[in-house]
Design an enzyme around this catalytic site. Structure first.
Site, short mmCIF file in Angstrom:
data_model
loop_
_atom_site.label_atom_id
_atom_site.label_comp_id
_atom_site.label_asym_id
_atom_site.label_seq_id
_atom_site.Cartn_x
_atom_site.Cartn_y
_atom_site.Cartn_z
CB SER A 134 -0.89 0.04 1.24
OG SER A 134 -1.67 -1.11 1.33
CD GLU A 192 -1.31 -4.93 9.20
OE1 GLU A 192 -0.44 -5.79 9.38
OE2 GLU A 192 -1.78 -4.65 8.09
C1 LIG Z 1 -6.32 -3.44 1.03
C2 LIG Z 1 -5.08 -4.26 1.30
C3 LIG Z 1 -3.91 -3.64 1.66
C4 LIG Z 1 -2.76 -4.39 1.93
N1 LIG Z 1 -1.61 -3.71 2.22
C5 LIG Z 1 -0.48 -4.43 2.45
C6 LIG Z 1 0.76 -3.74 2.69
O1 LIG Z 1 0.82 -2.51 2.72
N2 LIG Z 1 1.87 -4.48 2.90
C7 LIG Z 1 1.85 -5.85 2.88
O2 LIG Z 1 2.89 -6.44 3.12
N3 LIG Z 1 0.70 -6.52 2.62
C8 LIG Z 1 -0.46 -5.84 2.41
N4 LIG Z 1 -1.63 -6.51 2.12
C9 LIG Z 1 -1.58 -7.96 1.96
C10 LIG Z 1 -2.32 -8.76 3.00
O3 LIG Z 1 -1.62 -8.77 4.22
C11 LIG Z 1 -2.45 -10.18 2.43
O4 LIG Z 1 -3.28 -10.09 1.30
C12 LIG Z 1 -3.04 -11.16 3.40
O5 LIG Z 1 -2.16 -11.40 4.45
C13 LIG Z 1 -3.38 -12.49 2.71
O6 LIG Z 1 -2.31 -12.99 2.02
P1 LIG Z 1 -2.45 -13.46 0.47
O7 LIG Z 1 -3.11 -12.38 -0.27
O8 LIG Z 1 -1.12 -13.93 0.02
O9 LIG Z 1 -3.46 -14.68 0.49
P2 LIG Z 1 -3.11 -16.20 0.85
O10 LIG Z 1 -2.43 -16.27 2.16
O11 LIG Z 1 -2.44 -16.84 -0.32
O12 LIG Z 1 -4.56 -16.80 1.00
C14 LIG Z 1 -5.35 -17.22 -0.14
C15 LIG Z 1 -6.64 -17.83 0.40
O13 LIG Z 1 -6.32 -18.98 1.22
C16 LIG Z 1 -6.88 -18.84 2.51
N5 LIG Z 1 -5.97 -19.42 3.53
C17 LIG Z 1 -4.63 -19.19 3.65
N6 LIG Z 1 -4.13 -19.86 4.71
C18 LIG Z 1 -5.18 -20.50 5.29
C19 LIG Z 1 -5.33 -21.34 6.43
N7 LIG Z 1 -4.27 -21.64 7.21
N8 LIG Z 1 -6.58 -21.83 6.73
C20 LIG Z 1 -7.66 -21.50 5.95
N9 LIG Z 1 -7.57 -20.72 4.85
C21 LIG Z 1 -6.37 -20.22 4.52
C22 LIG Z 1 -7.02 -17.36 2.72
O14 LIG Z 1 -8.02 -17.05 3.67
C23 LIG Z 1 -7.40 -16.87 1.32
O15 LIG Z 1 -8.78 -17.03 1.09
C24 LIG Z 1 -2.79 -5.79 1.84
C25 LIG Z 1 -3.98 -6.43 1.46
C26 LIG Z 1 -5.11 -5.67 1.18
C27 LIG Z 1 -6.38 -6.38 0.77
#
Ligand SMILES: Cc1cc2nc3c(=O)[nH]c(=O)nc-3n(C[C@H](O)[C@H](O)[C@H](O)COP(=O)(O)OP(=O)(O)OC[C@H]3O[C@@H](n4cnc5c(N)ncnc54)[C@H](O)[C@@H]3O)c2cc1C
Length: 399
Positions: free
Chosen positions: A168, A251
């Protein structure tokens, strides 16, 4: 839980209200576009938000809850809540350095050397240095410790290569709190370090990611042989996980501020009173099914607030944040979604029209909100991950 405010807390609120009554109109006169809708378009409102940040800083409201020795007022958690409540209630522009203030600052206070504290904290408060958070990667989000961006020791510093995603505000940021793998041979949580990286360094490429709302608030960030000086290491070498836990804890506390929901709930209730119901009925609020849904939305909003206060009470008692944070996050996500759904239901099919369209109700506010609401189930820990926390830590179910 004690719902009463102390005399000092009330005095803080009154001082802030008096300040806002002069300064918010003065800001609006200079930045007429900064109405509440712009608060949801961070790019469009960045300049206005930065100007507002500087004004708040001049009034000593930025980081009011930081200790005095680091430039704050030494105010408590309740004052921080009052500040949020009053700013949102007054429709002030959104914060411009949220990651710096809510996460990087506290991490530097906990893990930084005195020299690092002197170097990094003041420009966070003034807004002269804007921060982003480089944690998530294409292969590491929920499972953050699986990250693979590498930092290789080189002379008195490091050379960083890899990719971050969802960063972000990277495009507005001067610095990034970056989690990297410094020891690939160690167990995954043990081989990480935390670096404070200048976003203007050679080798950094920032590519915007366009969201479903059309805005591009976050980015992919590529690091190609980026040199980072040794004194930009925060915490111990290979001790990055400890720093990451601190950042994530703060956070979660910042996300625990659910105040943005309440003005919207009021607005939806107002919409229901104003708009005609289905088949030309006098008021949408007269519809028996919709009335029930509105009551559910309202109650959920109240529950979010009360659970948020319980969470705050734990912090006031000096207890660790606990799994209430996950309950707050889950109910907030659901309440926000319900709020947007109810509004689109009341407005009817025209809610799909985007801002700028002549017939878009409230210039596309509700089309935007229904898409914007989706973020809350992902950002700061997904809904599924929060449910796991509740199941394991609150309900004691097996892992
Ligand atoms: C608006 C926004 C701002 C953000 N800003 C930042 C930022 O500034 N810096 C930064 O570093 N990140 C940022 N993020 C990232 C955010 O922290 C991640 O998107 C989040 O942690 C999920 O990781 P991922 O997208 O890799 O999904 P994944 O971890 O790959 O998950 C994919 C799917 O699998 C599911 N899943 C994963 N593990 C499990 C489990 N153990 N049990 C059940 N289900 C599971 C999840 O719920 C999801 O539906 C931001 C995200 C958003 C939406």
């Amino acid at each position: 839980m004690d719902f009463a405010y102390s005399a000092e807390e009330e005095a803080f609120r009154q001082e802030l209200r008096a300040w806002l009554s002069v300064n918010l109109p003065a800001h609006r006169a200079q930045y007429p576009a900064s109405d509440d809708e712009l608060t949801l378009h961070p790019d469009a409102s960045f300049d206005s938000s930065l100007a507002w940040h500087r004004r708040l800083h001049a009034g000593r409201w930025v980081g009011a809850d930081w200790p005095r020795e680091h430039g704050g007022r030494g105010a408590g958690i309740v004052e921080r809540m009052i500040l949020n409540e009053e700013l949102i209630g007054a429709g002030a522009p959104p914060g411009v350095n949220t990651i710096g203030l809510a996460m990087v600052g506290p991490a530097v206070m906990h893990h930084g050397t005195p020299a690092q504290q002197r170097r990094w904290l003041t420009p966070i408060l003034s807004g002269d240095e804007i921060w982003c958070q480089g944690f998530s990667e294409p292969g590491a989000g929920s499972d953050l410790a699986a990250l693979s961006t590498r930092a290789v020791p080189d002379g008195d510093g490091f050379v960083v290569s890899g990719q971050k995603v969802w960063t972000s505000n990277a495009h507005h940021s001067h610095y990034c709190i970056l989690l990297v793998r410094s020891d690939p041979t160690a167990a995954k949580h043990r081989g990480l370090s935390c670096l404070l990286v200048d976003m203007r360094s050679p080798g950094i490429t920032i590519r915007p990611l366009r969201q479903i709302t059309g805005d591009a608030e976050f980015n992919e960030v590529f690091f190609d042989g980026v040199r980072v000086p040794g004194d930009h290491l925060l915490g111990r070498l290979h001790g990055g996980w400890e720093v990451a836990i601190t950042v994530l804890m703060y956070e979660r506390m910042a996300l625990g501020s659910t105040m943005i929901l309440h003005p919207f709930i009021d607005r939806v209730l107002e919409l229901a009173r104003r708009e005609a119901g289905p088949g030309g009925a006098k008021s949408a609020a007269a519809d028996p099914i919709l009335r029930q849904r509105l009551a559910e939305m309202y109650l959920l909003g109240r529950l979010v607030r009360l659970t948020g206060l319980r969470y705050l009470t734990r912090q006031l008692r000096g207890e660790p944040p606990g799994a209430e944070g996950s309950v707050v996050k889950l109910t907030f996500t659901d309440a926000y979604r319900q709020m947007a759904e109810r509004a689109t239901q009341i407005v009817g099919p025209y809610h799909q029209l985007w801002r700028g369209e002549a017939r878009a109700p409230e210039d596309g506010r509700w089309a935007f909100q229904s898409l914007f609401a989706l973020r809350f189930g992902i950002a700061g820990g997904t809904t599924e991950v929060q449910k796991n926390i509740v199941a394991e830590r609150l309900l004691g179910l097996p892992r």
